[in-house]
Design a protein around this motif. Structure first.
Motif, PDB file in Angstrom:
ATOM      1  N   ARG A  26       8.516  14.077   5.636  1.00 49.96           N
ATOM      2  CA  ARG A  26       8.676  13.752   4.172  1.00 49.96           C
ATOM      3  C   ARG A  26       7.565  13.396   3.753  1.00 49.96           C
ATOM      4  NH1 ARG A  26      14.563  11.907   4.950  1.00 49.96           N
ATOM      5  NH2 ARG A  26      15.604  13.828   5.179  1.00 49.96           N
ATOM      6  N   GLY A  27       6.135  13.601   4.505  1.00 53.23           N
ATOM      7  CA  GLY A  27       5.148  13.121   3.198  1.00 53.23           C
ATOM      8  C   GLY A  27       4.952  11.541   2.981  1.00 53.23           C
ATOM      9  N   VAL A  28       4.917  10.871   3.263  1.00 55.89           N
ATOM     10  CA  VAL A  28       5.300   9.483   3.029  1.00 55.89           C
ATOM     11  C   VAL A  28       3.724   9.130   3.410  1.00 55.89           C
ATOM     12  CG1 VAL A  28       6.238   6.922   3.081  1.00 55.89           C
ATOM     13  CG2 VAL A  28       7.632   9.012   2.677  1.00 55.89           C
ATOM     14  N   PRO A  29       2.919   8.464   2.759  1.00 54.68           N
ATOM     15  CA  PRO A  29       1.544   7.564   3.414  1.00 54.68           C
ATOM     16  C   PRO A  29       1.616   6.733   4.300  1.00 54.68           C
ATOM     17  CG  PRO A  29       1.771   7.272   1.339  1.00 54.68           C
ATOM     18  CD  PRO A  29       3.330   8.357   1.863  1.00 54.68           C
ATOM     19  N   GLN A  30       0.282   6.803   4.891  1.00 52.22           N
ATOM     20  CA  GLN A  30       0.460   5.257   5.507  1.00 52.22           C
ATOM     21  C   GLN A  30       0.456   4.018   4.628  1.00 52.22           C
ATOM     22  OE1 GLN A  30       0.813   5.111   8.932  1.00 52.22           O
ATOM     23  NE2 GLN A  30       0.171   3.085   8.459  1.00 52.22           N
ATOM     24  N   SER A  31      -0.229   4.560   3.452  1.00 52.99           N
ATOM     25  CA  SER A  31      -0.949   3.325   2.785  1.00 52.99           C
ATOM     26  C   SER A  31       1.059   2.532   1.638  1.00 52.99           C
ATOM     27  CB  SER A  31      -1.061   3.758   1.073  1.00 52.99           C
ATOM     28  OG  SER A  31      -0.445   4.727   0.475  1.00 52.99           O
ATOM     29  N   ALA A  32       2.032   3.239   1.612  1.00 47.80           N
ATOM     30  CA  ALA A  32       3.241   3.362   1.735  1.00 47.80           C
ATOM     31  C   ALA A  32       3.506   3.051   2.898  1.00 47.80           C
ATOM     32  CB  ALA A  32       4.029   4.355   0.956  1.00 47.80           C
ATOM     33  N   GLU A  34       2.446   0.388   5.077  1.00 49.28           N
ATOM     34  CA  GLU A  34       2.179  -0.852   5.146  1.00 49.28           C
ATOM     35  C   GLU A  34       2.397  -1.571   3.880  1.00 49.28           C
ATOM     36  OE1 GLU A  34      -1.882   0.237   5.838  1.00 49.28           O
ATOM     37  OE2 GLU A  34      -1.719   1.374   7.700  1.00 49.28           O
ATOM     38  N   TYR A  35       2.262  -1.029   2.485  1.00 48.61           N
ATOM     39  CA  TYR A  35       3.116  -1.959   1.140  1.00 48.61           C
ATOM     40  C   TYR A  35       4.370  -2.474   1.781  1.00 48.61           C
ATOM     41  CZ  TYR A  35       5.524  -3.161  -2.819  1.00 48.61           C
ATOM     42  OH  TYR A  35       6.541  -3.349  -4.972  1.00 48.61           O
ATOM     43  N   ALA A  38       4.304  -5.346   4.324  1.00 49.49           N
ATOM     44  CA  ALA A  38       4.231  -6.085   3.813  1.00 49.49           C
ATOM     45  C   ALA A  38       4.767  -7.093   3.062  1.00 49.49           C
ATOM     46  CB  ALA A  38       2.677  -6.342   3.425  1.00 49.49           C
ATOM     47  N   SER A  39       5.854  -6.427   2.079  1.00 47.58           N
ATOM     48  CA  SER A  39       6.710  -7.051   1.003  1.00 47.58           C
ATOM     49  C   SER A  39       7.719  -7.362   1.899  1.00 47.58           C
ATOM     50  CB  SER A  39       7.679  -6.113   0.463  1.00 47.58           C
ATOM     51  OG  SER A  39       5.926  -5.284  -0.484  1.00 47.58           O
ATOM     52  N   LEU A  40       8.519  -6.834   2.758  1.00 43.18           N
ATOM     53  CA  LEU A  40       9.008  -7.206   3.608  1.00 43.18           C
ATOM     54  C   LEU A  40       8.728  -8.223   4.543  1.00 43.18           C
ATOM     55  CD1 LEU A  40      10.611  -3.964   4.989  1.00 43.18           C
ATOM     56  CD2 LEU A  40      11.996  -5.921   3.430  1.00 43.18           C
ATOM     57  N   ALA A  41       7.840  -8.465   5.024  1.00 41.55           N
ATOM     58  CA  ALA A  41       7.205  -9.567   6.072  1.00 41.55           C
ATOM     59  C   ALA A  41       6.386 -10.898   5.136  1.00 41.55           C
ATOM     60  CB  ALA A  41       5.695  -9.564   6.365  1.00 41.55           C
ATOM     61  N   ARG A  42       7.045 -10.404   3.591  1.00 36.62           N
ATOM     62  CA  ARG A  42       6.413 -11.717   2.467  1.00 36.62           C
ATOM     63  C   ARG A  42       7.523 -11.950   2.959  1.00 36.62           C
ATOM     64  NH1 ARG A  42       2.569  -8.420   0.376  1.00 36.62           N
ATOM     65  NH2 ARG A  42       3.816  -7.922  -1.065  1.00 36.62           N
ATOM     66  N   SER A  94       7.154  -3.296   9.685  1.00 36.12           N
ATOM     67  CA  SER A  94       5.433  -3.614  10.411  1.00 36.12           C
ATOM     68  C   SER A  94       5.883  -2.934  11.720  1.00 36.12           C
ATOM     69  CB  SER A  94       5.853  -5.506  10.966  1.00 36.12           C
ATOM     70  OG  SER A  94       4.528  -5.560  11.515  1.00 36.12           O
ATOM     71  N   ARG A  95       6.483  -2.301  12.584  1.00 33.60           N
ATOM     72  CA  ARG A  95       6.195  -1.646  14.289  1.00 33.60           C
ATOM     73  C   ARG A  95       6.546  -0.325  13.174  1.00 33.60           C
ATOM     74  NH1 ARG A  95       8.389  -3.848  19.074  1.00 33.60           N
ATOM     75  NH2 ARG A  95       8.898  -6.527  18.796  1.00 33.60           N
ATOM     76  N   VAL A  96       7.096   0.170  12.740  1.00 29.00           N
ATOM     77  CA  VAL A  96       7.028   1.434  11.943  1.00 29.00           C
ATOM     78  C   VAL A  96       5.650   1.693  11.514  1.00 29.00           C
ATOM     79  CG1 VAL A  96       7.821   2.820   9.679  1.00 29.00           C
ATOM     80  CG2 VAL A  96       9.584   1.897  11.621  1.00 29.00           C
ATOM     81  N   ALA A  97       5.072   0.542  10.660  1.00 26.06           N
ATOM     82  CA  ALA A  97       3.460   1.421   9.810  1.00 26.06           C
ATOM     83  C   ALA A  97       2.951   0.912  11.272  1.00 26.06           C
ATOM     84  CB  ALA A  97       3.495   0.498   8.808  1.00 26.06           C
ATOM     85  N   ARG A  98       2.548   0.407  11.868  1.00 26.01           N
ATOM     86  CA  ARG A  98       1.958   0.247  13.256  1.00 26.01           C
ATOM     87  C   ARG A  98       1.880   0.983  14.143  1.00 26.01           C
ATOM     88  NH1 ARG A  98       2.387  -6.114  14.373  1.00 26.01           N
ATOM     89  NH2 ARG A  98       1.172  -6.356  12.664  1.00 26.01           N
ATOM     90  N   VAL A  99       3.572   1.652  14.427  1.00 26.71           N
ATOM     91  CA  VAL A  99       2.687   3.415  15.265  1.00 26.71           C
ATOM     92  C   VAL A  99       2.191   4.543  14.694  1.00 26.71           C
ATOM     93  CG1 VAL A  99       4.958   3.922  16.382  1.00 26.71           C
ATOM     94  CG2 VAL A  99       4.692   1.829  16.683  1.00 26.71           C
ATOM     95  N   ALA A 100       2.899   4.372  13.457  1.00 28.78           N
ATOM     96  CA  ALA A 100       2.589   5.280  12.040  1.00 28.78           C
ATOM     97  C   ALA A 100       1.773   5.575  12.364  1.00 28.78           C
ATOM     98  CB  ALA A 100       3.446   5.630  11.046  1.00 28.78           C
ATOM     99  N   ALA A 101       0.524   4.419  12.572  1.00 25.07           N
ATOM    100  CA  ALA A 101      -1.010   4.626  11.835  1.00 25.07           C
ATOM    101  C   ALA A 101      -1.565   5.034  13.989  1.00 25.07           C
ATOM    102  CB  ALA A 101      -1.793   3.571  11.956  1.00 25.07           C
TER     103      ALA A 101
END
Lengths: 117, 296
Positions: A26-32, A34-35, A38-42, A94-101
């Motif tokens: 659906r076109g969600v970028p990696q930067s999103a 990670e953002y 990071a927000s959830l981790a904080r 966090s895992r979603v972002a890492r695996v997607a990358a």
């Protein structure tokens, strides 16, 4: 204590892969991703009570978190019951972002590095 | 939608923008047929469900069969039939829930109400995702949605190949390279992991136990671990990903995902250490031949 959805064996396995494929499709970028991670981790340390505010902040961040991702985060956030769930929620994204990358890099490494199995 | 009869136009005007856009692409005969389905619907909710299913990319035969099925239901029963239930086995899947909201026919079928199987042949269509769930495409993922995006095990490989091409295109621009222009696997992995603040190093070893122990620790921290697969030491026929490690009796089990063949398996640590062949369908991928560990 984790609630059932966050204790599921495939939360960070098959479900995660399905989410990554869907978000990328659906076109969600990696930067999103990670953002969002990071927000959830904080806010994870602040416990379950903080999760709705964090999700609201993510949802209202405009272009930084496209709607498919915001919907996904909100859907998971609705399942948060305990402080441990809040940590598991942050860990999941966090895992979603890492695996997607990593997945595209692994495909490329397989294709280039003699990956002709 | 301007070419339908007046009665249809009134009903079409109540459709969402996504449904209207899809209808615009249909020939007049199909538009009329869909208009008749809306006309025959007994309640607004039935029309809403048909409109959403249309927007989700359902074919006319599917919509026809769905309309016939739901026509006899009152709104409460229809709502229940189109909300994922425990019978579907999907109630814990957030992705499935999102799809069910966008595509009532999906939820209806998942709840154990299959439509006429004869429809399968004509109903393999592109599953359009409503614009309400879409965002404009961006460079890393300029790929079409998967044709069957939510069914069965995740199948990201087509998407990953496209994304890999994008990554490769940028990766080759002016960077140090191996193999006459191509980056090594470690370089590709580090380029991908850079924004996450991780740096990986590839470990080729005949002795898996110590690297697996480190890998397990990283996985418990939420860090996925790339691995090379092949026939034996020195081979790197394929790069895959260890997603997680979980206790399995007195040992551990690792979940391994091969993004090329889109296959995900659980492997017992004892089997890995004992040299048992990996349970992947590609029998050339027998062993983990290298582990790419993060510098922690």
């Amino acid at each position: 204590m984790l609630s059932a959805p966050f204790a599921a064996r495939e939360l960070n396995g098959e479900m995660l892969l399905e989410e990554v494929a869907t978000l990328r499709g659906r076109g969600v970028p990696q930067s999103a991703l990670e953002y969002c991670a990071a927000s959830l981790a904080r806010s994870a340390g602040a416990g379950a009570a903080q999760v709705p505010d964090t999700v609201q902040q993510i949802a209202s961040s405009g272009g930084r978190c496209p709607s498919p991702l915001a919907h996904l985060v909100a859907a998971w956030a609705r399942k948060v019951r305990t402080d441990d769930d809040a940590v598991a929620l942050a860990d999941h994204f966090s895992r979603v972002a890492r695996v997607a990358a990593l997945l595209p890099a692994l495909v490329q490494a397989s294709e280039r590095g003699g990956g002709r199995a | 939608v301007s070419s339908g009869p007046a009665a249809n136009r009134k009903l079409f005007a109540q459709l969402s923008a996504d449904a209207s856009a899809r209808l615009e692409g249909w020939p007049p005969s199909r538009r009329r047929a869909f208009g008749e389905l809306l006309e025959d619907a007994r309640t607004s909710l039935q029309r809403e469900m048909l409109g959403r299913s249309l927007a989700a990319g359902r074919s006319l035969p599917e919509l026809h069969a769905f309309a016939d099925e739901i026509r006899g239901l009152d709104d409460d029963a229809l709502y229940e039939a189109c909300t994922l239930s425990g019978r579907s086995g999907l109630e814990d899947s957030v992705v499935a829930q999102l799809r069910a909201e966008a595509d009532p026919l999906y939820a209806y079928a998942a709840n154990g109400n299959p439509l006429d199987p004869a429809l399968e042949e004509v109903s393999s269509p592109s599953r359009h995702v409503p614009a309400s769930l879409l965002v404009p495409p961006v460079p890393l993922a300029v790929v079409p949605p998967r044709s069957r995006p939510f069914e069965g095990v995740s199948a990201p490989s087509r998407v990953d190949r496209a994304a890999a091409r994008d990554l490769g295109a940028s990766a080759d621009d002016g960077h140090a390279s191996h193999r006459g222009g191509a980056r090594s696997a470690e370089e590709l992995i580090n380029a991908a992991a850079r924004t996450g603040g991780l740096k990986y190093r590839e470990h080729h070893t005949r002795e898996l136990a110590p690297v697996l122990a480190v890998a397990r620790g990283a996985l418990e921290l939420g860090i996925p671990i790339p691995v090379a697969l092949g026939l034996g030491p020195g081979d790197a026929l394929r790069y895959a990903l260890l997603l997680q490690a979980r206790p399995a009796g007195s040992s551990w089990a690792f979940q391994l995902h091969d993004p090329v063949d889109d296959e995900t398996v659980w492997v017992n640590e004892g089997d890995l250490l004992g040299g048992v062949e990996l349970p992947l369908s590609n029998k050339r991928l027998r062993r983990i031949t290298a582990v790419v560990l993060p510098d922690l």
